[in-house]
Design an enzyme around this catalytic site. Structure first.
Site, mmCIF file in Angstrom:
data_model
loop_
_atom_site.group_PDB
_atom_site.id
_atom_site.type_symbol
_atom_site.label_atom_id
_atom_site.label_comp_id
_atom_site.label_asym_id
_atom_site.label_seq_id
_atom_site.Cartn_x
_atom_site.Cartn_y
_atom_site.Cartn_z
ATOM 1 N N HIS A 1 -7.889 -90.892 145.673
ATOM 2 C CA HIS A 1 -7.839 -89.667 144.883
ATOM 3 C C HIS A 1 -9.166 -88.909 144.901
ATOM 4 O O HIS A 1 -9.207 -87.740 144.555
ATOM 5 C CB HIS A 1 -7.447 -90.007 143.448
ATOM 6 C CG HIS A 1 -6.945 -88.848 142.662
ATOM 7 N ND1 HIS A 1 -5.793 -88.163 143.001
ATOM 8 C CD2 HIS A 1 -7.432 -88.222 141.561
ATOM 9 C CE1 HIS A 1 -5.591 -87.191 142.127
ATOM 10 N NE2 HIS A 1 -6.571 -87.195 141.256
ATOM 11 N N SER B 1 -5.780 -82.364 142.160
ATOM 12 C CA SER B 1 -5.059 -83.168 141.180
ATOM 13 C C SER B 1 -4.253 -82.245 140.269
ATOM 14 O O SER B 1 -3.354 -81.547 140.740
ATOM 15 C CB SER B 1 -6.047 -84.035 140.395
ATOM 16 O OG SER B 1 -5.388 -85.051 139.705
ATOM 17 N N ASP C 1 -4.156 -92.991 147.836
ATOM 18 C CA ASP C 1 -4.217 -92.317 146.531
ATOM 19 C C ASP C 1 -3.154 -92.928 145.625
ATOM 20 O O ASP C 1 -1.982 -92.579 145.700
ATOM 21 C CB ASP C 1 -3.995 -90.810 146.683
ATOM 22 C CG ASP C 1 -4.232 -90.058 145.377
ATOM 23 O OD1 ASP C 1 -4.371 -90.726 144.324
ATOM 24 O OD2 ASP C 1 -4.273 -88.822 145.399
ATOM 25 N N TYR D 1 -8.834 -75.762 137.366
ATOM 26 C CA TYR D 1 -8.308 -77.066 136.961
ATOM 27 C C TYR D 1 -7.346 -76.906 135.781
ATOM 28 O O TYR D 1 -6.155 -76.931 135.934
ATOM 29 C CB TYR D 1 -9.446 -78.036 136.642
ATOM 30 C CG TYR D 1 -8.931 -79.445 136.414
ATOM 31 C CD1 TYR D 1 -8.549 -80.234 137.490
ATOM 32 C CD2 TYR D 1 -8.818 -79.967 135.130
ATOM 33 C CE1 TYR D 1 -8.053 -81.514 137.295
ATOM 34 C CE2 TYR D 1 -8.334 -81.249 134.928
ATOM 35 C CZ TYR D 1 -7.949 -82.023 136.003
ATOM 36 O OH TYR D 1 -7.450 -83.280 135.804
#
Length: 795
Positions: free
Chosen positions: A765, A640, A726, A559
């Site tokens: 999302h 993301s 999203d 991430y």
């Protein structure tokens, strides 16, 4: 669609159409079914890649009579050829930047819809024809079917908790009169839609799969229940209300709500919430318009939303957002104001006792902190003496006391100082006089008990190596509950009564998953050097006795952004990958996250964003060097901001990975700030409107750095995932990236690995996604990994 396979004897072209117009093409000649069987037998005798017949059902259409190769590495795909508008060129500070697929930014155009359909018609049959897909889905359905509980929390005289029996699409809110009495359903969101796509709206970071909470709030004495509903995964919320005692739904409905706090005044007359102004056009999660001018309102129970009272607005700063908290004693409302995702905020307050006529308009806010120098989070207060968690001159956070009577910073007092290494992650006041404080120690949670008045350490609340995934406890209550999880532990809920002389936690509820023997597996944490020498921690999960001979498939997940920490958490799909695909799970805690506080975060954002990419690539190199895997067997994944990470690393080091799965990624770093809430991310990324920031954004922006690799190198197999609702990271990012990737790389003769995208419907999302969609999506992800890495299912 057209598939092309290179066999030992010839090149086989196989075309699939809707029935009845199916036919084969072989060296420009039609091929009958009998001839195809002959070719199959000939291929077997020549030891060619094995060929089989297949047919599939996709979106109501039958595809049949085509051949596919079980070794997907040898497959070439003829991709859709969307229109390129070569005249579309944007100019940034004198630099021309082509944007030929800008038309994909319109989600409602027929051309965009046709592009989406064409992409899915390549991807879905590819997944359908895998022998792994149904096995993975069946096994995940089996292992996902275990009871899931939240921590109980006390409101009024009753206890409430969320519970999912296993495969329910949404968790159900239960109530019980005491911890020993039987529980009954209080609110069941599964009754709101047949497919489970209406959910109690959840909030989290960009996408960390942890610390997700529902937008639902009981009034102080539990007279009313306010709850936010989202549809199809959108961030838009509709707030509704129930009367608790008779569970009767009230007529009050609040619309245009997004990224909202909920805070009841203690008299239960009304609630503070955030909303955006009415604007023309739709607001269902499929739009891309920017979210600006959020305001804070007070809704009085029993009135229309049109009568709601505006209590705070920022017309000169349309990008600001805010959140209200009513203090433990009910005497103040505290307003936290943010200008983006950076952990800094302004802090205003209003003494509600001074409003002799009640709340009638804009509140007389006292601006206690009116700058964006640090973050301040309310913990508790004793009259005018407030306790805050802050990173002011303390990147690993500390607790301070501020007396509203003496607000000058010179009068502020440190209650619990910053730790020399660990991050103070959260603090909660319980039983009037205690502070429960959670620290992050090398990415593992440690729970301590402190005295509120003095800040003196009292005791440690023991934990195994893992994560506090849930916590409940309030100042007025004497007990706390906290939920522990790890890579191999689905959930243990502990209860601790702080009114006893020697409080000790005890197991309140423990969940076991049948059909999976965790004793056969192990978790390890290693540290490896990044490009600049910084030591990066990484978790590894694998079967005991794994051979370090470079042959193991690895799923490397990352991430690295927005100060979000990737801590150990239980994941059925990861365990299936380890058990049934013979894999190793690897999760590095790269810079940009919050694992070591704000310094760690700042070392991986803005003009230092490349540090996080380097950390991730060095994790891959470490795993290869130490025999865990090889580049051919290495799959990378992120969602993301993590999707951005994956795409950037694939562009920079296509030779390093065998497969890449980027979920809902931010791909256009020059225009992200123009859509929905993207402007809030400029605190982490920067903005192309600024020349200096444009110069470093253009260097790594995934959309703008796609090129054909050097001879002998190809891109890894790529799967993008996005969804039509999203409205956090809008689908145009993934659509433009895949169109560009297929145009530039997909046409290269050396590119054999597939470049695909999966576009879901009635999904967003990630928050609120129903169980059925979670199982299907994860099955598709690991099917793609298995097919492209040529992994065999292990029973």
């Amino acid at each position: 669609m057209l598939y092309k396979y290179e066999c030992d004897r010839a090149i086989l072209l196989v075309r699939s159409f809707c029935l009845p117009a199916s036919f084969f093409v072989f060296l420009d000649q039609y091929l009958s079914r009998a001839q195809a069987h002959q070719l199959l037998e000939a291929g077997k005798s020549q030891k060619s890649p094995p060929l089989t017949f297949g047919f599939t059902l996709y979106r109501g259409r039958i595809y049949r009579d085509y051949l596919f190769v079980t070794d997907s590495r040898s497959m070439e795909v003829e991709y859709p050829v969307p229109r390129r508008d070569e005249s579309k060129v944007d100019i940034y500070h004198g630099t021309e930047v082509p944007d030929p697929y800008a038309w994909l930014e319109d989600p409602d155009s027929e051309e965009t819809k046709a592009f989406v359909d064409a992409q899915n018609q390549i991807t879905m049959p590819f997944l359908d024809n895998s022998s792994v897909r149904e096995k993975f889905k069946e096994r995940m359905t089996e292992l996902y079917d275990y009871p899931k509980y939240s921590c109980p929390y006390k409101r009024g005289k009753r206890y409430y908790y969320y519970y999912n029996s296993g495969l329910q699409n949404q968790s159900v809110l239960y109530v019980q009169d005491s911890l020993n009495s039987s529980a009954r359903v209080f609110f069941d969101p599964n009754k709101l839609s047949e497919d489970g796509t209406v959910a109690l709206q959840s909030t989290s970071g960009m996408q960390t799969r942890q610390h997700i909470t529902q937008v639902a709030k009981f009034s102080e004495e539990c007279e009313y229940f306010a709850y936010g509903l989202s549809s199809s995964g959108s961030d838009w919320v509709t707030i509704k209300f129930m009367k608790v005692d008779d569970e009767k739904e009230l007529p009050d409905i609040l619309e245009r709500v997004k990224f909202s706090s909920l805070a009841w005044t203690h008299d239960a007359k009304g609630i503070f919430y955030n909303r955006y102004p009415d604007e023309p056009g739709k607001a269902d999660g499929t739009e891309t318009t920017s979210n600006l001018n959020q305001k804070l309102y007070y809704h009085v129970i029993g009135t229309e939303q049109s009568a709601d009272i505006l209590v705070a607005e920022f017309p000169e700063n349309p990008k600001w957002t805010s959140g209200a908290t009513v203090t433990d004693d009910g005497q103040y409302v505290v307003l936290s104001i943010s200008e983006g995702c950076k952990p800094v905020n302004r802090l205003w307050y209003c003494d509600l006792r001074q409003l002799t006529n009640g709340i009638t308009g804009l509140l007389p806010w006292v601006k206690l902190i009116d700058n964006f120098d640090a973050k301040y989070s309310y913990v508790t207060n004793e009259d005018t003496l407030f306790t805050f968690r802050t990173n002011l001159n303390s990147p690993r956070y500390k607790l301070i006391n501020i007396d509203l009577k003496y607000p000058d910073p010179s009068q502020w007092k440190t209650l619990i100082p910053e730790h020399e290494k660990d991050v103070l992650d959260f603090a909660s006041c319980v039983n009037q006089k205690y502070l429960v404080v959670d620290y992050l120690h090398d990415v593992k949670d440690v729970l301590h008990l402190y005295d509120l008045s003095s800040g003196v350490f009292l005791k440690n609340l023991p934990l195994e190596i893992g994560t506090i995934a849930g916590f409940s406890g309030r100042k007025r209550d004497s007990e706390i509950f906290y939920k522990f999880t790890s890579f191999l532990t689905p959930g243990i809920i502990y209860q601790c009564d702080l009114s006893s002389d020697n409080p000790e936690p005890k197991v309140f509820r423990e969940v076991e998953v049948k059909g999976f023997n965790v004793s056969e597996y192990q978790t390890a944490q290693v540290f490896y050097p990044s490009k600049d020498g910084t030591e990066i921690p990484m978790f590894l999960v694998h079967k005991k006795g794994v051979k370090l001979d470079g042959s193991n498939p690895v799923f490397l997940h990352g991430y690295g952004g927005f100060s979000c920490s990737l801590q150990p958490y239980y994941s059925v799909q990861y365990l299936i990958f380890v058990r049934h695909l013979g894999g190793i799970l690897a999760i590095p805690n790269i810079r940009g996250g919050g694992e070591y506080g704000e310094t760690w975060h700042e070392d991986g954002i803005l003009n230092k964003k490349q540090n996080g990419f380097d950390d991730f690539q060095c994790a891959a190199e470490y795993l290869i060097k130490n025999g865990y895997t090889s580049s051919r067997n290495l799959a990378i994944n992120g969602a993301s901001n993590g999707g951005l990470l994956v795409a950037a690393c694939v562009n920079q080091r296509p030779d390093l990975f065998g497969c890449a799965v980027a979920e809902v990624g931010v791909m256009d770093m020059l225009k992200f700030h123009k859509f929905t809430i993207g402007h809030a991310w400029t605190t982490d990324y920067g903005c192309s409107d600024d020349k200096e920031q444009f110069n470093y954004l253009i260097r790594y922006s995934p959309l703008h750095n796609i090129s054909v690799p050097p001879q002998g190198v190809q891109y890894p197999a790529v799967l993008l995932l996005t969804a039509d609702h999203d409205d956090r990271v809008v689908p145009l990012h993934s659509l433009k990236y895949i169109a560009t990737l297929q145009h530039i790389v997909g046409k290269s003769p050396s590119q054999k690995n597939p470049l695909m995208i999966r576009i879901d419907v009635k999904s967003g999302h990630g928050a609120g996604k129903p169980t059925s969609k979670i199982i299907q999506e994860e099955s598709d992800i690991f099917t793609f990994v298995a097919e492209t890495l040529n992994l065999k299912w292990l029973e």
